[in-house]
Design a protein around this motif. Sequence first.
Motif, PDB file in Angstrom:
ATOM      1  N   PHE A 162      15.589 -21.208 -61.143  1.00  0.00           N
ATOM      2  CA  PHE A 162      15.059 -21.725 -62.166  1.00  0.00           C
ATOM      3  C   PHE A 162      15.385 -23.336 -62.361  1.00  0.00           C
ATOM      4  CE2 PHE A 162      15.080 -17.224 -62.764  1.00  0.00           C
ATOM      5  CZ  PHE A 162      13.666 -17.148 -63.247  1.00  0.00           C
ATOM      6  N   ARG A 163      14.480 -24.129 -62.515  1.00  0.00           N
ATOM      7  CA  ARG A 163      14.730 -25.575 -62.880  1.00  0.00           C
ATOM      8  C   ARG A 163      14.457 -26.112 -64.271  1.00  0.00           C
ATOM      9  NH1 ARG A 163      13.975 -24.570 -57.478  1.00  0.00           N
ATOM     10  NH2 ARG A 163      14.863 -26.205 -56.071  1.00  0.00           N
ATOM     11  N   TYR A 220      26.223 -35.178 -65.534  1.00  0.00           N
ATOM     12  CA  TYR A 220      26.379 -33.849 -65.796  1.00  0.00           C
ATOM     13  C   TYR A 220      27.144 -33.027 -64.915  1.00  0.00           C
ATOM     14  CZ  TYR A 220      21.511 -35.486 -67.681  1.00  0.00           C
ATOM     15  OH  TYR A 220      20.510 -36.140 -68.251  1.00  0.00           O
ATOM     16  N   ALA A 221      28.395 -33.247 -65.216  1.00  0.00           N
ATOM     17  CA  ALA A 221      29.634 -32.687 -64.683  1.00  0.00           C
ATOM     18  C   ALA A 221      29.470 -31.145 -64.546  1.00  0.00           C
ATOM     19  CB  ALA A 221      30.880 -33.361 -65.050  1.00  0.00           C
ATOM     20  N   VAL A 252      19.518 -26.731 -61.862  1.00  0.00           N
ATOM     21  CA  VAL A 252      19.117 -25.718 -60.902  1.00  0.00           C
ATOM     22  C   VAL A 252      19.997 -24.612 -61.180  1.00  0.00           C
ATOM     23  CG1 VAL A 252      18.495 -24.884 -58.528  1.00  0.00           C
ATOM     24  CG2 VAL A 252      18.099 -27.099 -58.992  1.00  0.00           C
ATOM     25  N   ARG A 253      19.426 -23.552 -61.757  1.00  0.00           N
ATOM     26  CA  ARG A 253      20.250 -22.224 -61.909  1.00  0.00           C
ATOM     27  C   ARG A 253      19.703 -20.849 -60.903  1.00  0.00           C
ATOM     28  NH1 ARG A 253      20.086 -21.109 -68.435  1.00  0.00           N
ATOM     29  NH2 ARG A 253      17.949 -21.896 -67.760  1.00  0.00           N
ATOM     30  N   THR A 254      20.524 -20.259 -60.391  1.00  0.00           N
ATOM     31  CA  THR A 254      20.227 -19.213 -59.206  1.00  0.00           C
ATOM     32  C   THR A 254      20.693 -18.052 -60.000  1.00  0.00           C
ATOM     33  OG1 THR A 254      20.481 -20.894 -57.506  1.00  0.00           O
ATOM     34  CG2 THR A 254      20.351 -18.442 -57.137  1.00  0.00           C
ATOM     35  N   VAL A 255      19.656 -16.706 -59.569  1.00  0.00           N
ATOM     36  CA  VAL A 255      19.866 -15.521 -60.110  1.00  0.00           C
ATOM     37  C   VAL A 255      20.806 -14.829 -59.020  1.00  0.00           C
ATOM     38  CG1 VAL A 255      18.870 -13.158 -60.607  1.00  0.00           C
ATOM     39  CG2 VAL A 255      17.895 -15.302 -61.198  1.00  0.00           C
ATOM     40  N   VAL A 256      21.999 -14.386 -59.455  1.00  0.00           N
ATOM     41  CA  VAL A 256      22.946 -13.718 -58.379  1.00  0.00           C
ATOM     42  C   VAL A 256      23.285 -12.446 -59.214  1.00  0.00           C
ATOM     43  CG1 VAL A 256      23.918 -16.171 -57.798  1.00  0.00           C
ATOM     44  CG2 VAL A 256      24.936 -14.841 -59.842  1.00  0.00           C
ATOM     45  N   GLU A 257      24.055 -11.856 -58.092  1.00  0.00           N
ATOM     46  CA  GLU A 257      24.676 -10.345 -58.433  1.00  0.00           C
ATOM     47  C   GLU A 257      25.702 -10.447 -59.368  1.00  0.00           C
ATOM     48  OE1 GLU A 257      25.569  -6.072 -56.358  1.00  0.00           O
ATOM     49  OE2 GLU A 257      24.812  -7.942 -55.100  1.00  0.00           O
ATOM     50  N   GLU A 258      26.643 -11.220 -59.178  1.00  0.00           N
ATOM     51  CA  GLU A 258      27.779 -11.201 -59.926  1.00  0.00           C
ATOM     52  C   GLU A 258      28.142 -12.921 -60.260  1.00  0.00           C
ATOM     53  OE1 GLU A 258      32.629 -10.528 -59.450  1.00  0.00           O
ATOM     54  OE2 GLU A 258      31.237  -9.871 -57.779  1.00  0.00           O
ATOM     55  N   VAL A 259      28.053 -13.174 -61.596  1.00  0.00           N
ATOM     56  CA  VAL A 259      27.964 -14.670 -62.082  1.00  0.00           C
ATOM     57  C   VAL A 259      29.590 -15.193 -61.680  1.00  0.00           C
ATOM     58  CG1 VAL A 259      27.960 -16.094 -63.788  1.00  0.00           C
ATOM     59  CG2 VAL A 259      26.522 -14.154 -63.835  1.00  0.00           C
ATOM     60  N   GLU A 260      29.658 -16.532 -60.995  1.00  0.00           N
ATOM     61  CA  GLU A 260      30.744 -17.112 -60.550  1.00  0.00           C
ATOM     62  C   GLU A 260      31.079 -18.286 -61.446  1.00  0.00           C
ATOM     63  OE1 GLU A 260      31.167 -17.706 -56.425  1.00  0.00           O
ATOM     64  OE2 GLU A 260      31.476 -15.143 -56.061  1.00  0.00           O
ATOM     65  N   GLU A 261      29.911 -19.124 -61.460  1.00  0.00           N
ATOM     66  CA  GLU A 261      29.755 -20.342 -62.440  1.00  0.00           C
ATOM     67  C   GLU A 261      28.795 -19.991 -63.406  1.00  0.00           C
ATOM     68  OE1 GLU A 261      28.659 -23.712 -59.781  1.00  0.00           O
ATOM     69  OE2 GLU A 261      30.291 -23.313 -58.557  1.00  0.00           O
ATOM     70  N   GLU A 262      29.236 -19.831 -64.613  1.00  0.00           N
ATOM     71  CA  GLU A 262      28.242 -19.598 -65.596  1.00  0.00           C
ATOM     72  C   GLU A 262      27.221 -20.656 -66.117  1.00  0.00           C
ATOM     73  OE1 GLU A 262      30.608 -18.997 -69.269  1.00  0.00           O
ATOM     74  OE2 GLU A 262      31.554 -17.150 -68.439  1.00  0.00           O
ATOM     75  N   GLU A 263      27.360 -21.867 -65.809  1.00  0.00           N
ATOM     76  CA  GLU A 263      26.653 -22.938 -65.943  1.00  0.00           C
ATOM     77  C   GLU A 263      25.512 -22.877 -64.944  1.00  0.00           C
ATOM     78  OE1 GLU A 263      26.713 -27.625 -67.694  1.00  0.00           O
ATOM     79  OE2 GLU A 263      28.294 -26.665 -66.424  1.00  0.00           O
ATOM     80  N   ASN A 264      25.722 -22.636 -63.899  1.00  0.00           N
ATOM     81  CA  ASN A 264      24.710 -22.552 -62.741  1.00  0.00           C
ATOM     82  C   ASN A 264      24.304 -21.260 -62.203  1.00  0.00           C
ATOM     83  OD1 ASN A 264      24.919 -25.480 -62.562  1.00  0.00           O
ATOM     84  ND2 ASN A 264      26.848 -25.311 -61.416  1.00  0.00           N
ATOM     85  N   ASP A 265      24.880 -20.194 -62.420  1.00  0.00           N
ATOM     86  CA  ASP A 265      24.395 -18.878 -62.195  1.00  0.00           C
ATOM     87  C   ASP A 265      23.795 -18.089 -63.270  1.00  0.00           C
ATOM     88  OD1 ASP A 265      25.560 -19.378 -59.593  1.00  0.00           O
ATOM     89  OD2 ASP A 265      27.368 -18.153 -60.249  1.00  0.00           O
ATOM     90  N   LEU A 266      22.960 -17.217 -63.025  1.00  0.00           N
ATOM     91  CA  LEU A 266      22.257 -16.237 -63.984  1.00  0.00           C
ATOM     92  C   LEU A 266      22.449 -14.819 -63.637  1.00  0.00           C
ATOM     93  CD1 LEU A 266      19.018 -18.274 -64.726  1.00  0.00           C
ATOM     94  CD2 LEU A 266      20.930 -18.172 -66.098  1.00  0.00           C
ATOM     95  N   GLN A 287      19.145 -11.745 -67.471  1.00  0.00           N
ATOM     96  CA  GLN A 287      19.134 -13.284 -67.919  1.00  0.00           C
ATOM     97  C   GLN A 287      17.754 -14.022 -67.086  1.00  0.00           C
ATOM     98  OE1 GLN A 287      22.819 -15.044 -67.217  1.00  0.00           O
ATOM     99  NE2 GLN A 287      23.231 -15.074 -69.287  1.00  0.00           N
ATOM    100  N   GLY A 288      17.641 -13.545 -65.953  1.00  0.00           N
ATOM    101  CA  GLY A 288      16.522 -14.153 -65.021  1.00  0.00           C
ATOM    102  C   GLY A 288      15.255 -13.467 -65.407  1.00  0.00           C
ATOM    103  N   LYS A 289      15.214 -12.292 -65.797  1.00  0.00           N
ATOM    104  CA  LYS A 289      14.087 -11.472 -66.044  1.00  0.00           C
ATOM    105  C   LYS A 289      13.432 -11.644 -67.378  1.00  0.00           C
ATOM    106  CE  LYS A 289      14.359  -7.290 -63.137  1.00  0.00           C
ATOM    107  NZ  LYS A 289      13.123  -7.656 -62.372  1.00  0.00           N
ATOM    108  N   GLU A 290      14.534 -12.496 -68.262  1.00  0.00           N
ATOM    109  CA  GLU A 290      14.141 -12.868 -69.847  1.00  0.00           C
ATOM    110  C   GLU A 290      13.344 -14.137 -69.426  1.00  0.00           C
ATOM    111  OE1 GLU A 290      17.531 -13.478 -71.973  1.00  0.00           O
ATOM    112  OE2 GLU A 290      18.175 -11.261 -72.057  1.00  0.00           O
TER     113      GLU A 290
END
Length: 489
Positions: free
Chosen positions: A92-93, A39-40, A60-74, A78-81
């Motif tokens: 979120f796992r 899962y690169a 594992v994806r993390t809610v952040v203020e500014e997205v840097e890695e689209e695959e791992n950041d929300l 998006q998190g509230k959805e």
Amino acid sequence: MNVEMLQVADAVAREKSVERELVLEAMEQALKTAARRTYAGKNVEAEIDRTTGEIRLCHVRTVVEEVEEEENDLTLEQGKELDAEAELGAEFRTSLPPITLGRIEAQTAKQVINQKIREAERDRVIAEYEPRVGELITGIVKRVERGNVYVDLGRGEAVMYREDLLPRETFRQGDRVRAYLREVRNQSKGPLVFVSRSDAGMVLRLFEQEVPEVQEGTVAIQAISRDPGSRSKIAVISTDPSVDPVGACVGMRGARVQAVVNELHGEKIDIIEWTEDPAAFVVNALAPAEIERVLVDEASNTIEVAVSEENLAIAIGRRGQNVRLASELSGWNIELMSSGEEKERRSEEVAKARLIFQEGLDVDEDFAAVLVGEGFYSMDELAYCAVEDISGIEGLDEEVAQELQNRARNTLLDAALKQGKDEGEAHISLLDLTGMTREVAEQLAAREMSSVDALADAAIDEIEDIDGLSREQAEALIIAAREASGWFD
């Protein structure tokens, strides 16, 4: 497969003497590392169920203020959805399908697990043995390589280098060995535990084991000097006047000291009572030699010891062992000489001192002999002692004593001034400087400022406390010295 995973973890934990939880954490880290190849780009976590052994992978994806890695950041939206109560930092796992370990992935996982276990072993060895540095430790000889003995301590391995062994001492695989834990060193290749049988601490700990008074603190071992395998000297003192420190260490019929001697394969042990008097202590330390005369020179930390011709060899010992160990034990430099040599040296010193006084004080030989007889051997001793020490000599009063001191100080000053001119430091002497008096020059010489150049390098606060010299006068003298030394040319 899942149950086998737990069985492997249990087996590794037992074999390596580490916690089962640590092995499982290492396995999880290995699975996580392997999953990154499949899962690169995804932030993957691996978890092994501690009861069933089931392996779970998740993204594992993390809610952040500014997205840097689209695959791992929300983003927060998006998190509230996904969860209406989501906030920044929420994770979120999402479950991922299990992976198949290929040859490369399996090798990588194995390396990760081994590395984690090595780190755990290293931490365990350091945590267990570092607090025990300075203790006696027992182990079984594991192997002998190039004269170095490797000892199995049960939960670790120690090494005893050839120089840490007693002379002519040999060990074979399976032998039981008792040694002094000298050092625990954390190295990149792993922790190393060093043990020794030649260290002086070995003797100390053996006496602690054999002598209850030492364990309790009633008898203290003040110093130890040792020639491993041959002879040791220990200095002991008792905190209880009713306890004989030497007798306590020797034991009934020598049983206690003999137990130490047996452990050290016949190494001789000299037990000496410690005393604050350095002369008496050195005399005891040089036993069995009989001492005739001792002279202590505190300035050079030296003790001159005179013995009879028949006792000289005993005092020196085989290859100088006895005097060397006595010197190490006492902390003093011991100079041994025969009685004849000592008398000859004293005669030379007396003759030299008489000549110095005759020439420097302008007195006759008999008067100089009286001063030497009272213990004065140098002009410095006479110049800077208390006047009462001279006036107390029979036939001398305070006026004569003061005159002798003045002559001695003038002689020292003239010698210091002459030395400065001989060294070419300046073309004039201190006494040639404007405002300089002999009294001030004498005090400067006593402070090792006997030349114009030395005074030129001085600061005002170094000389302003001289008797008869104000701060303004001190400043003027320094300026004059600097002018004479060519500072302003």
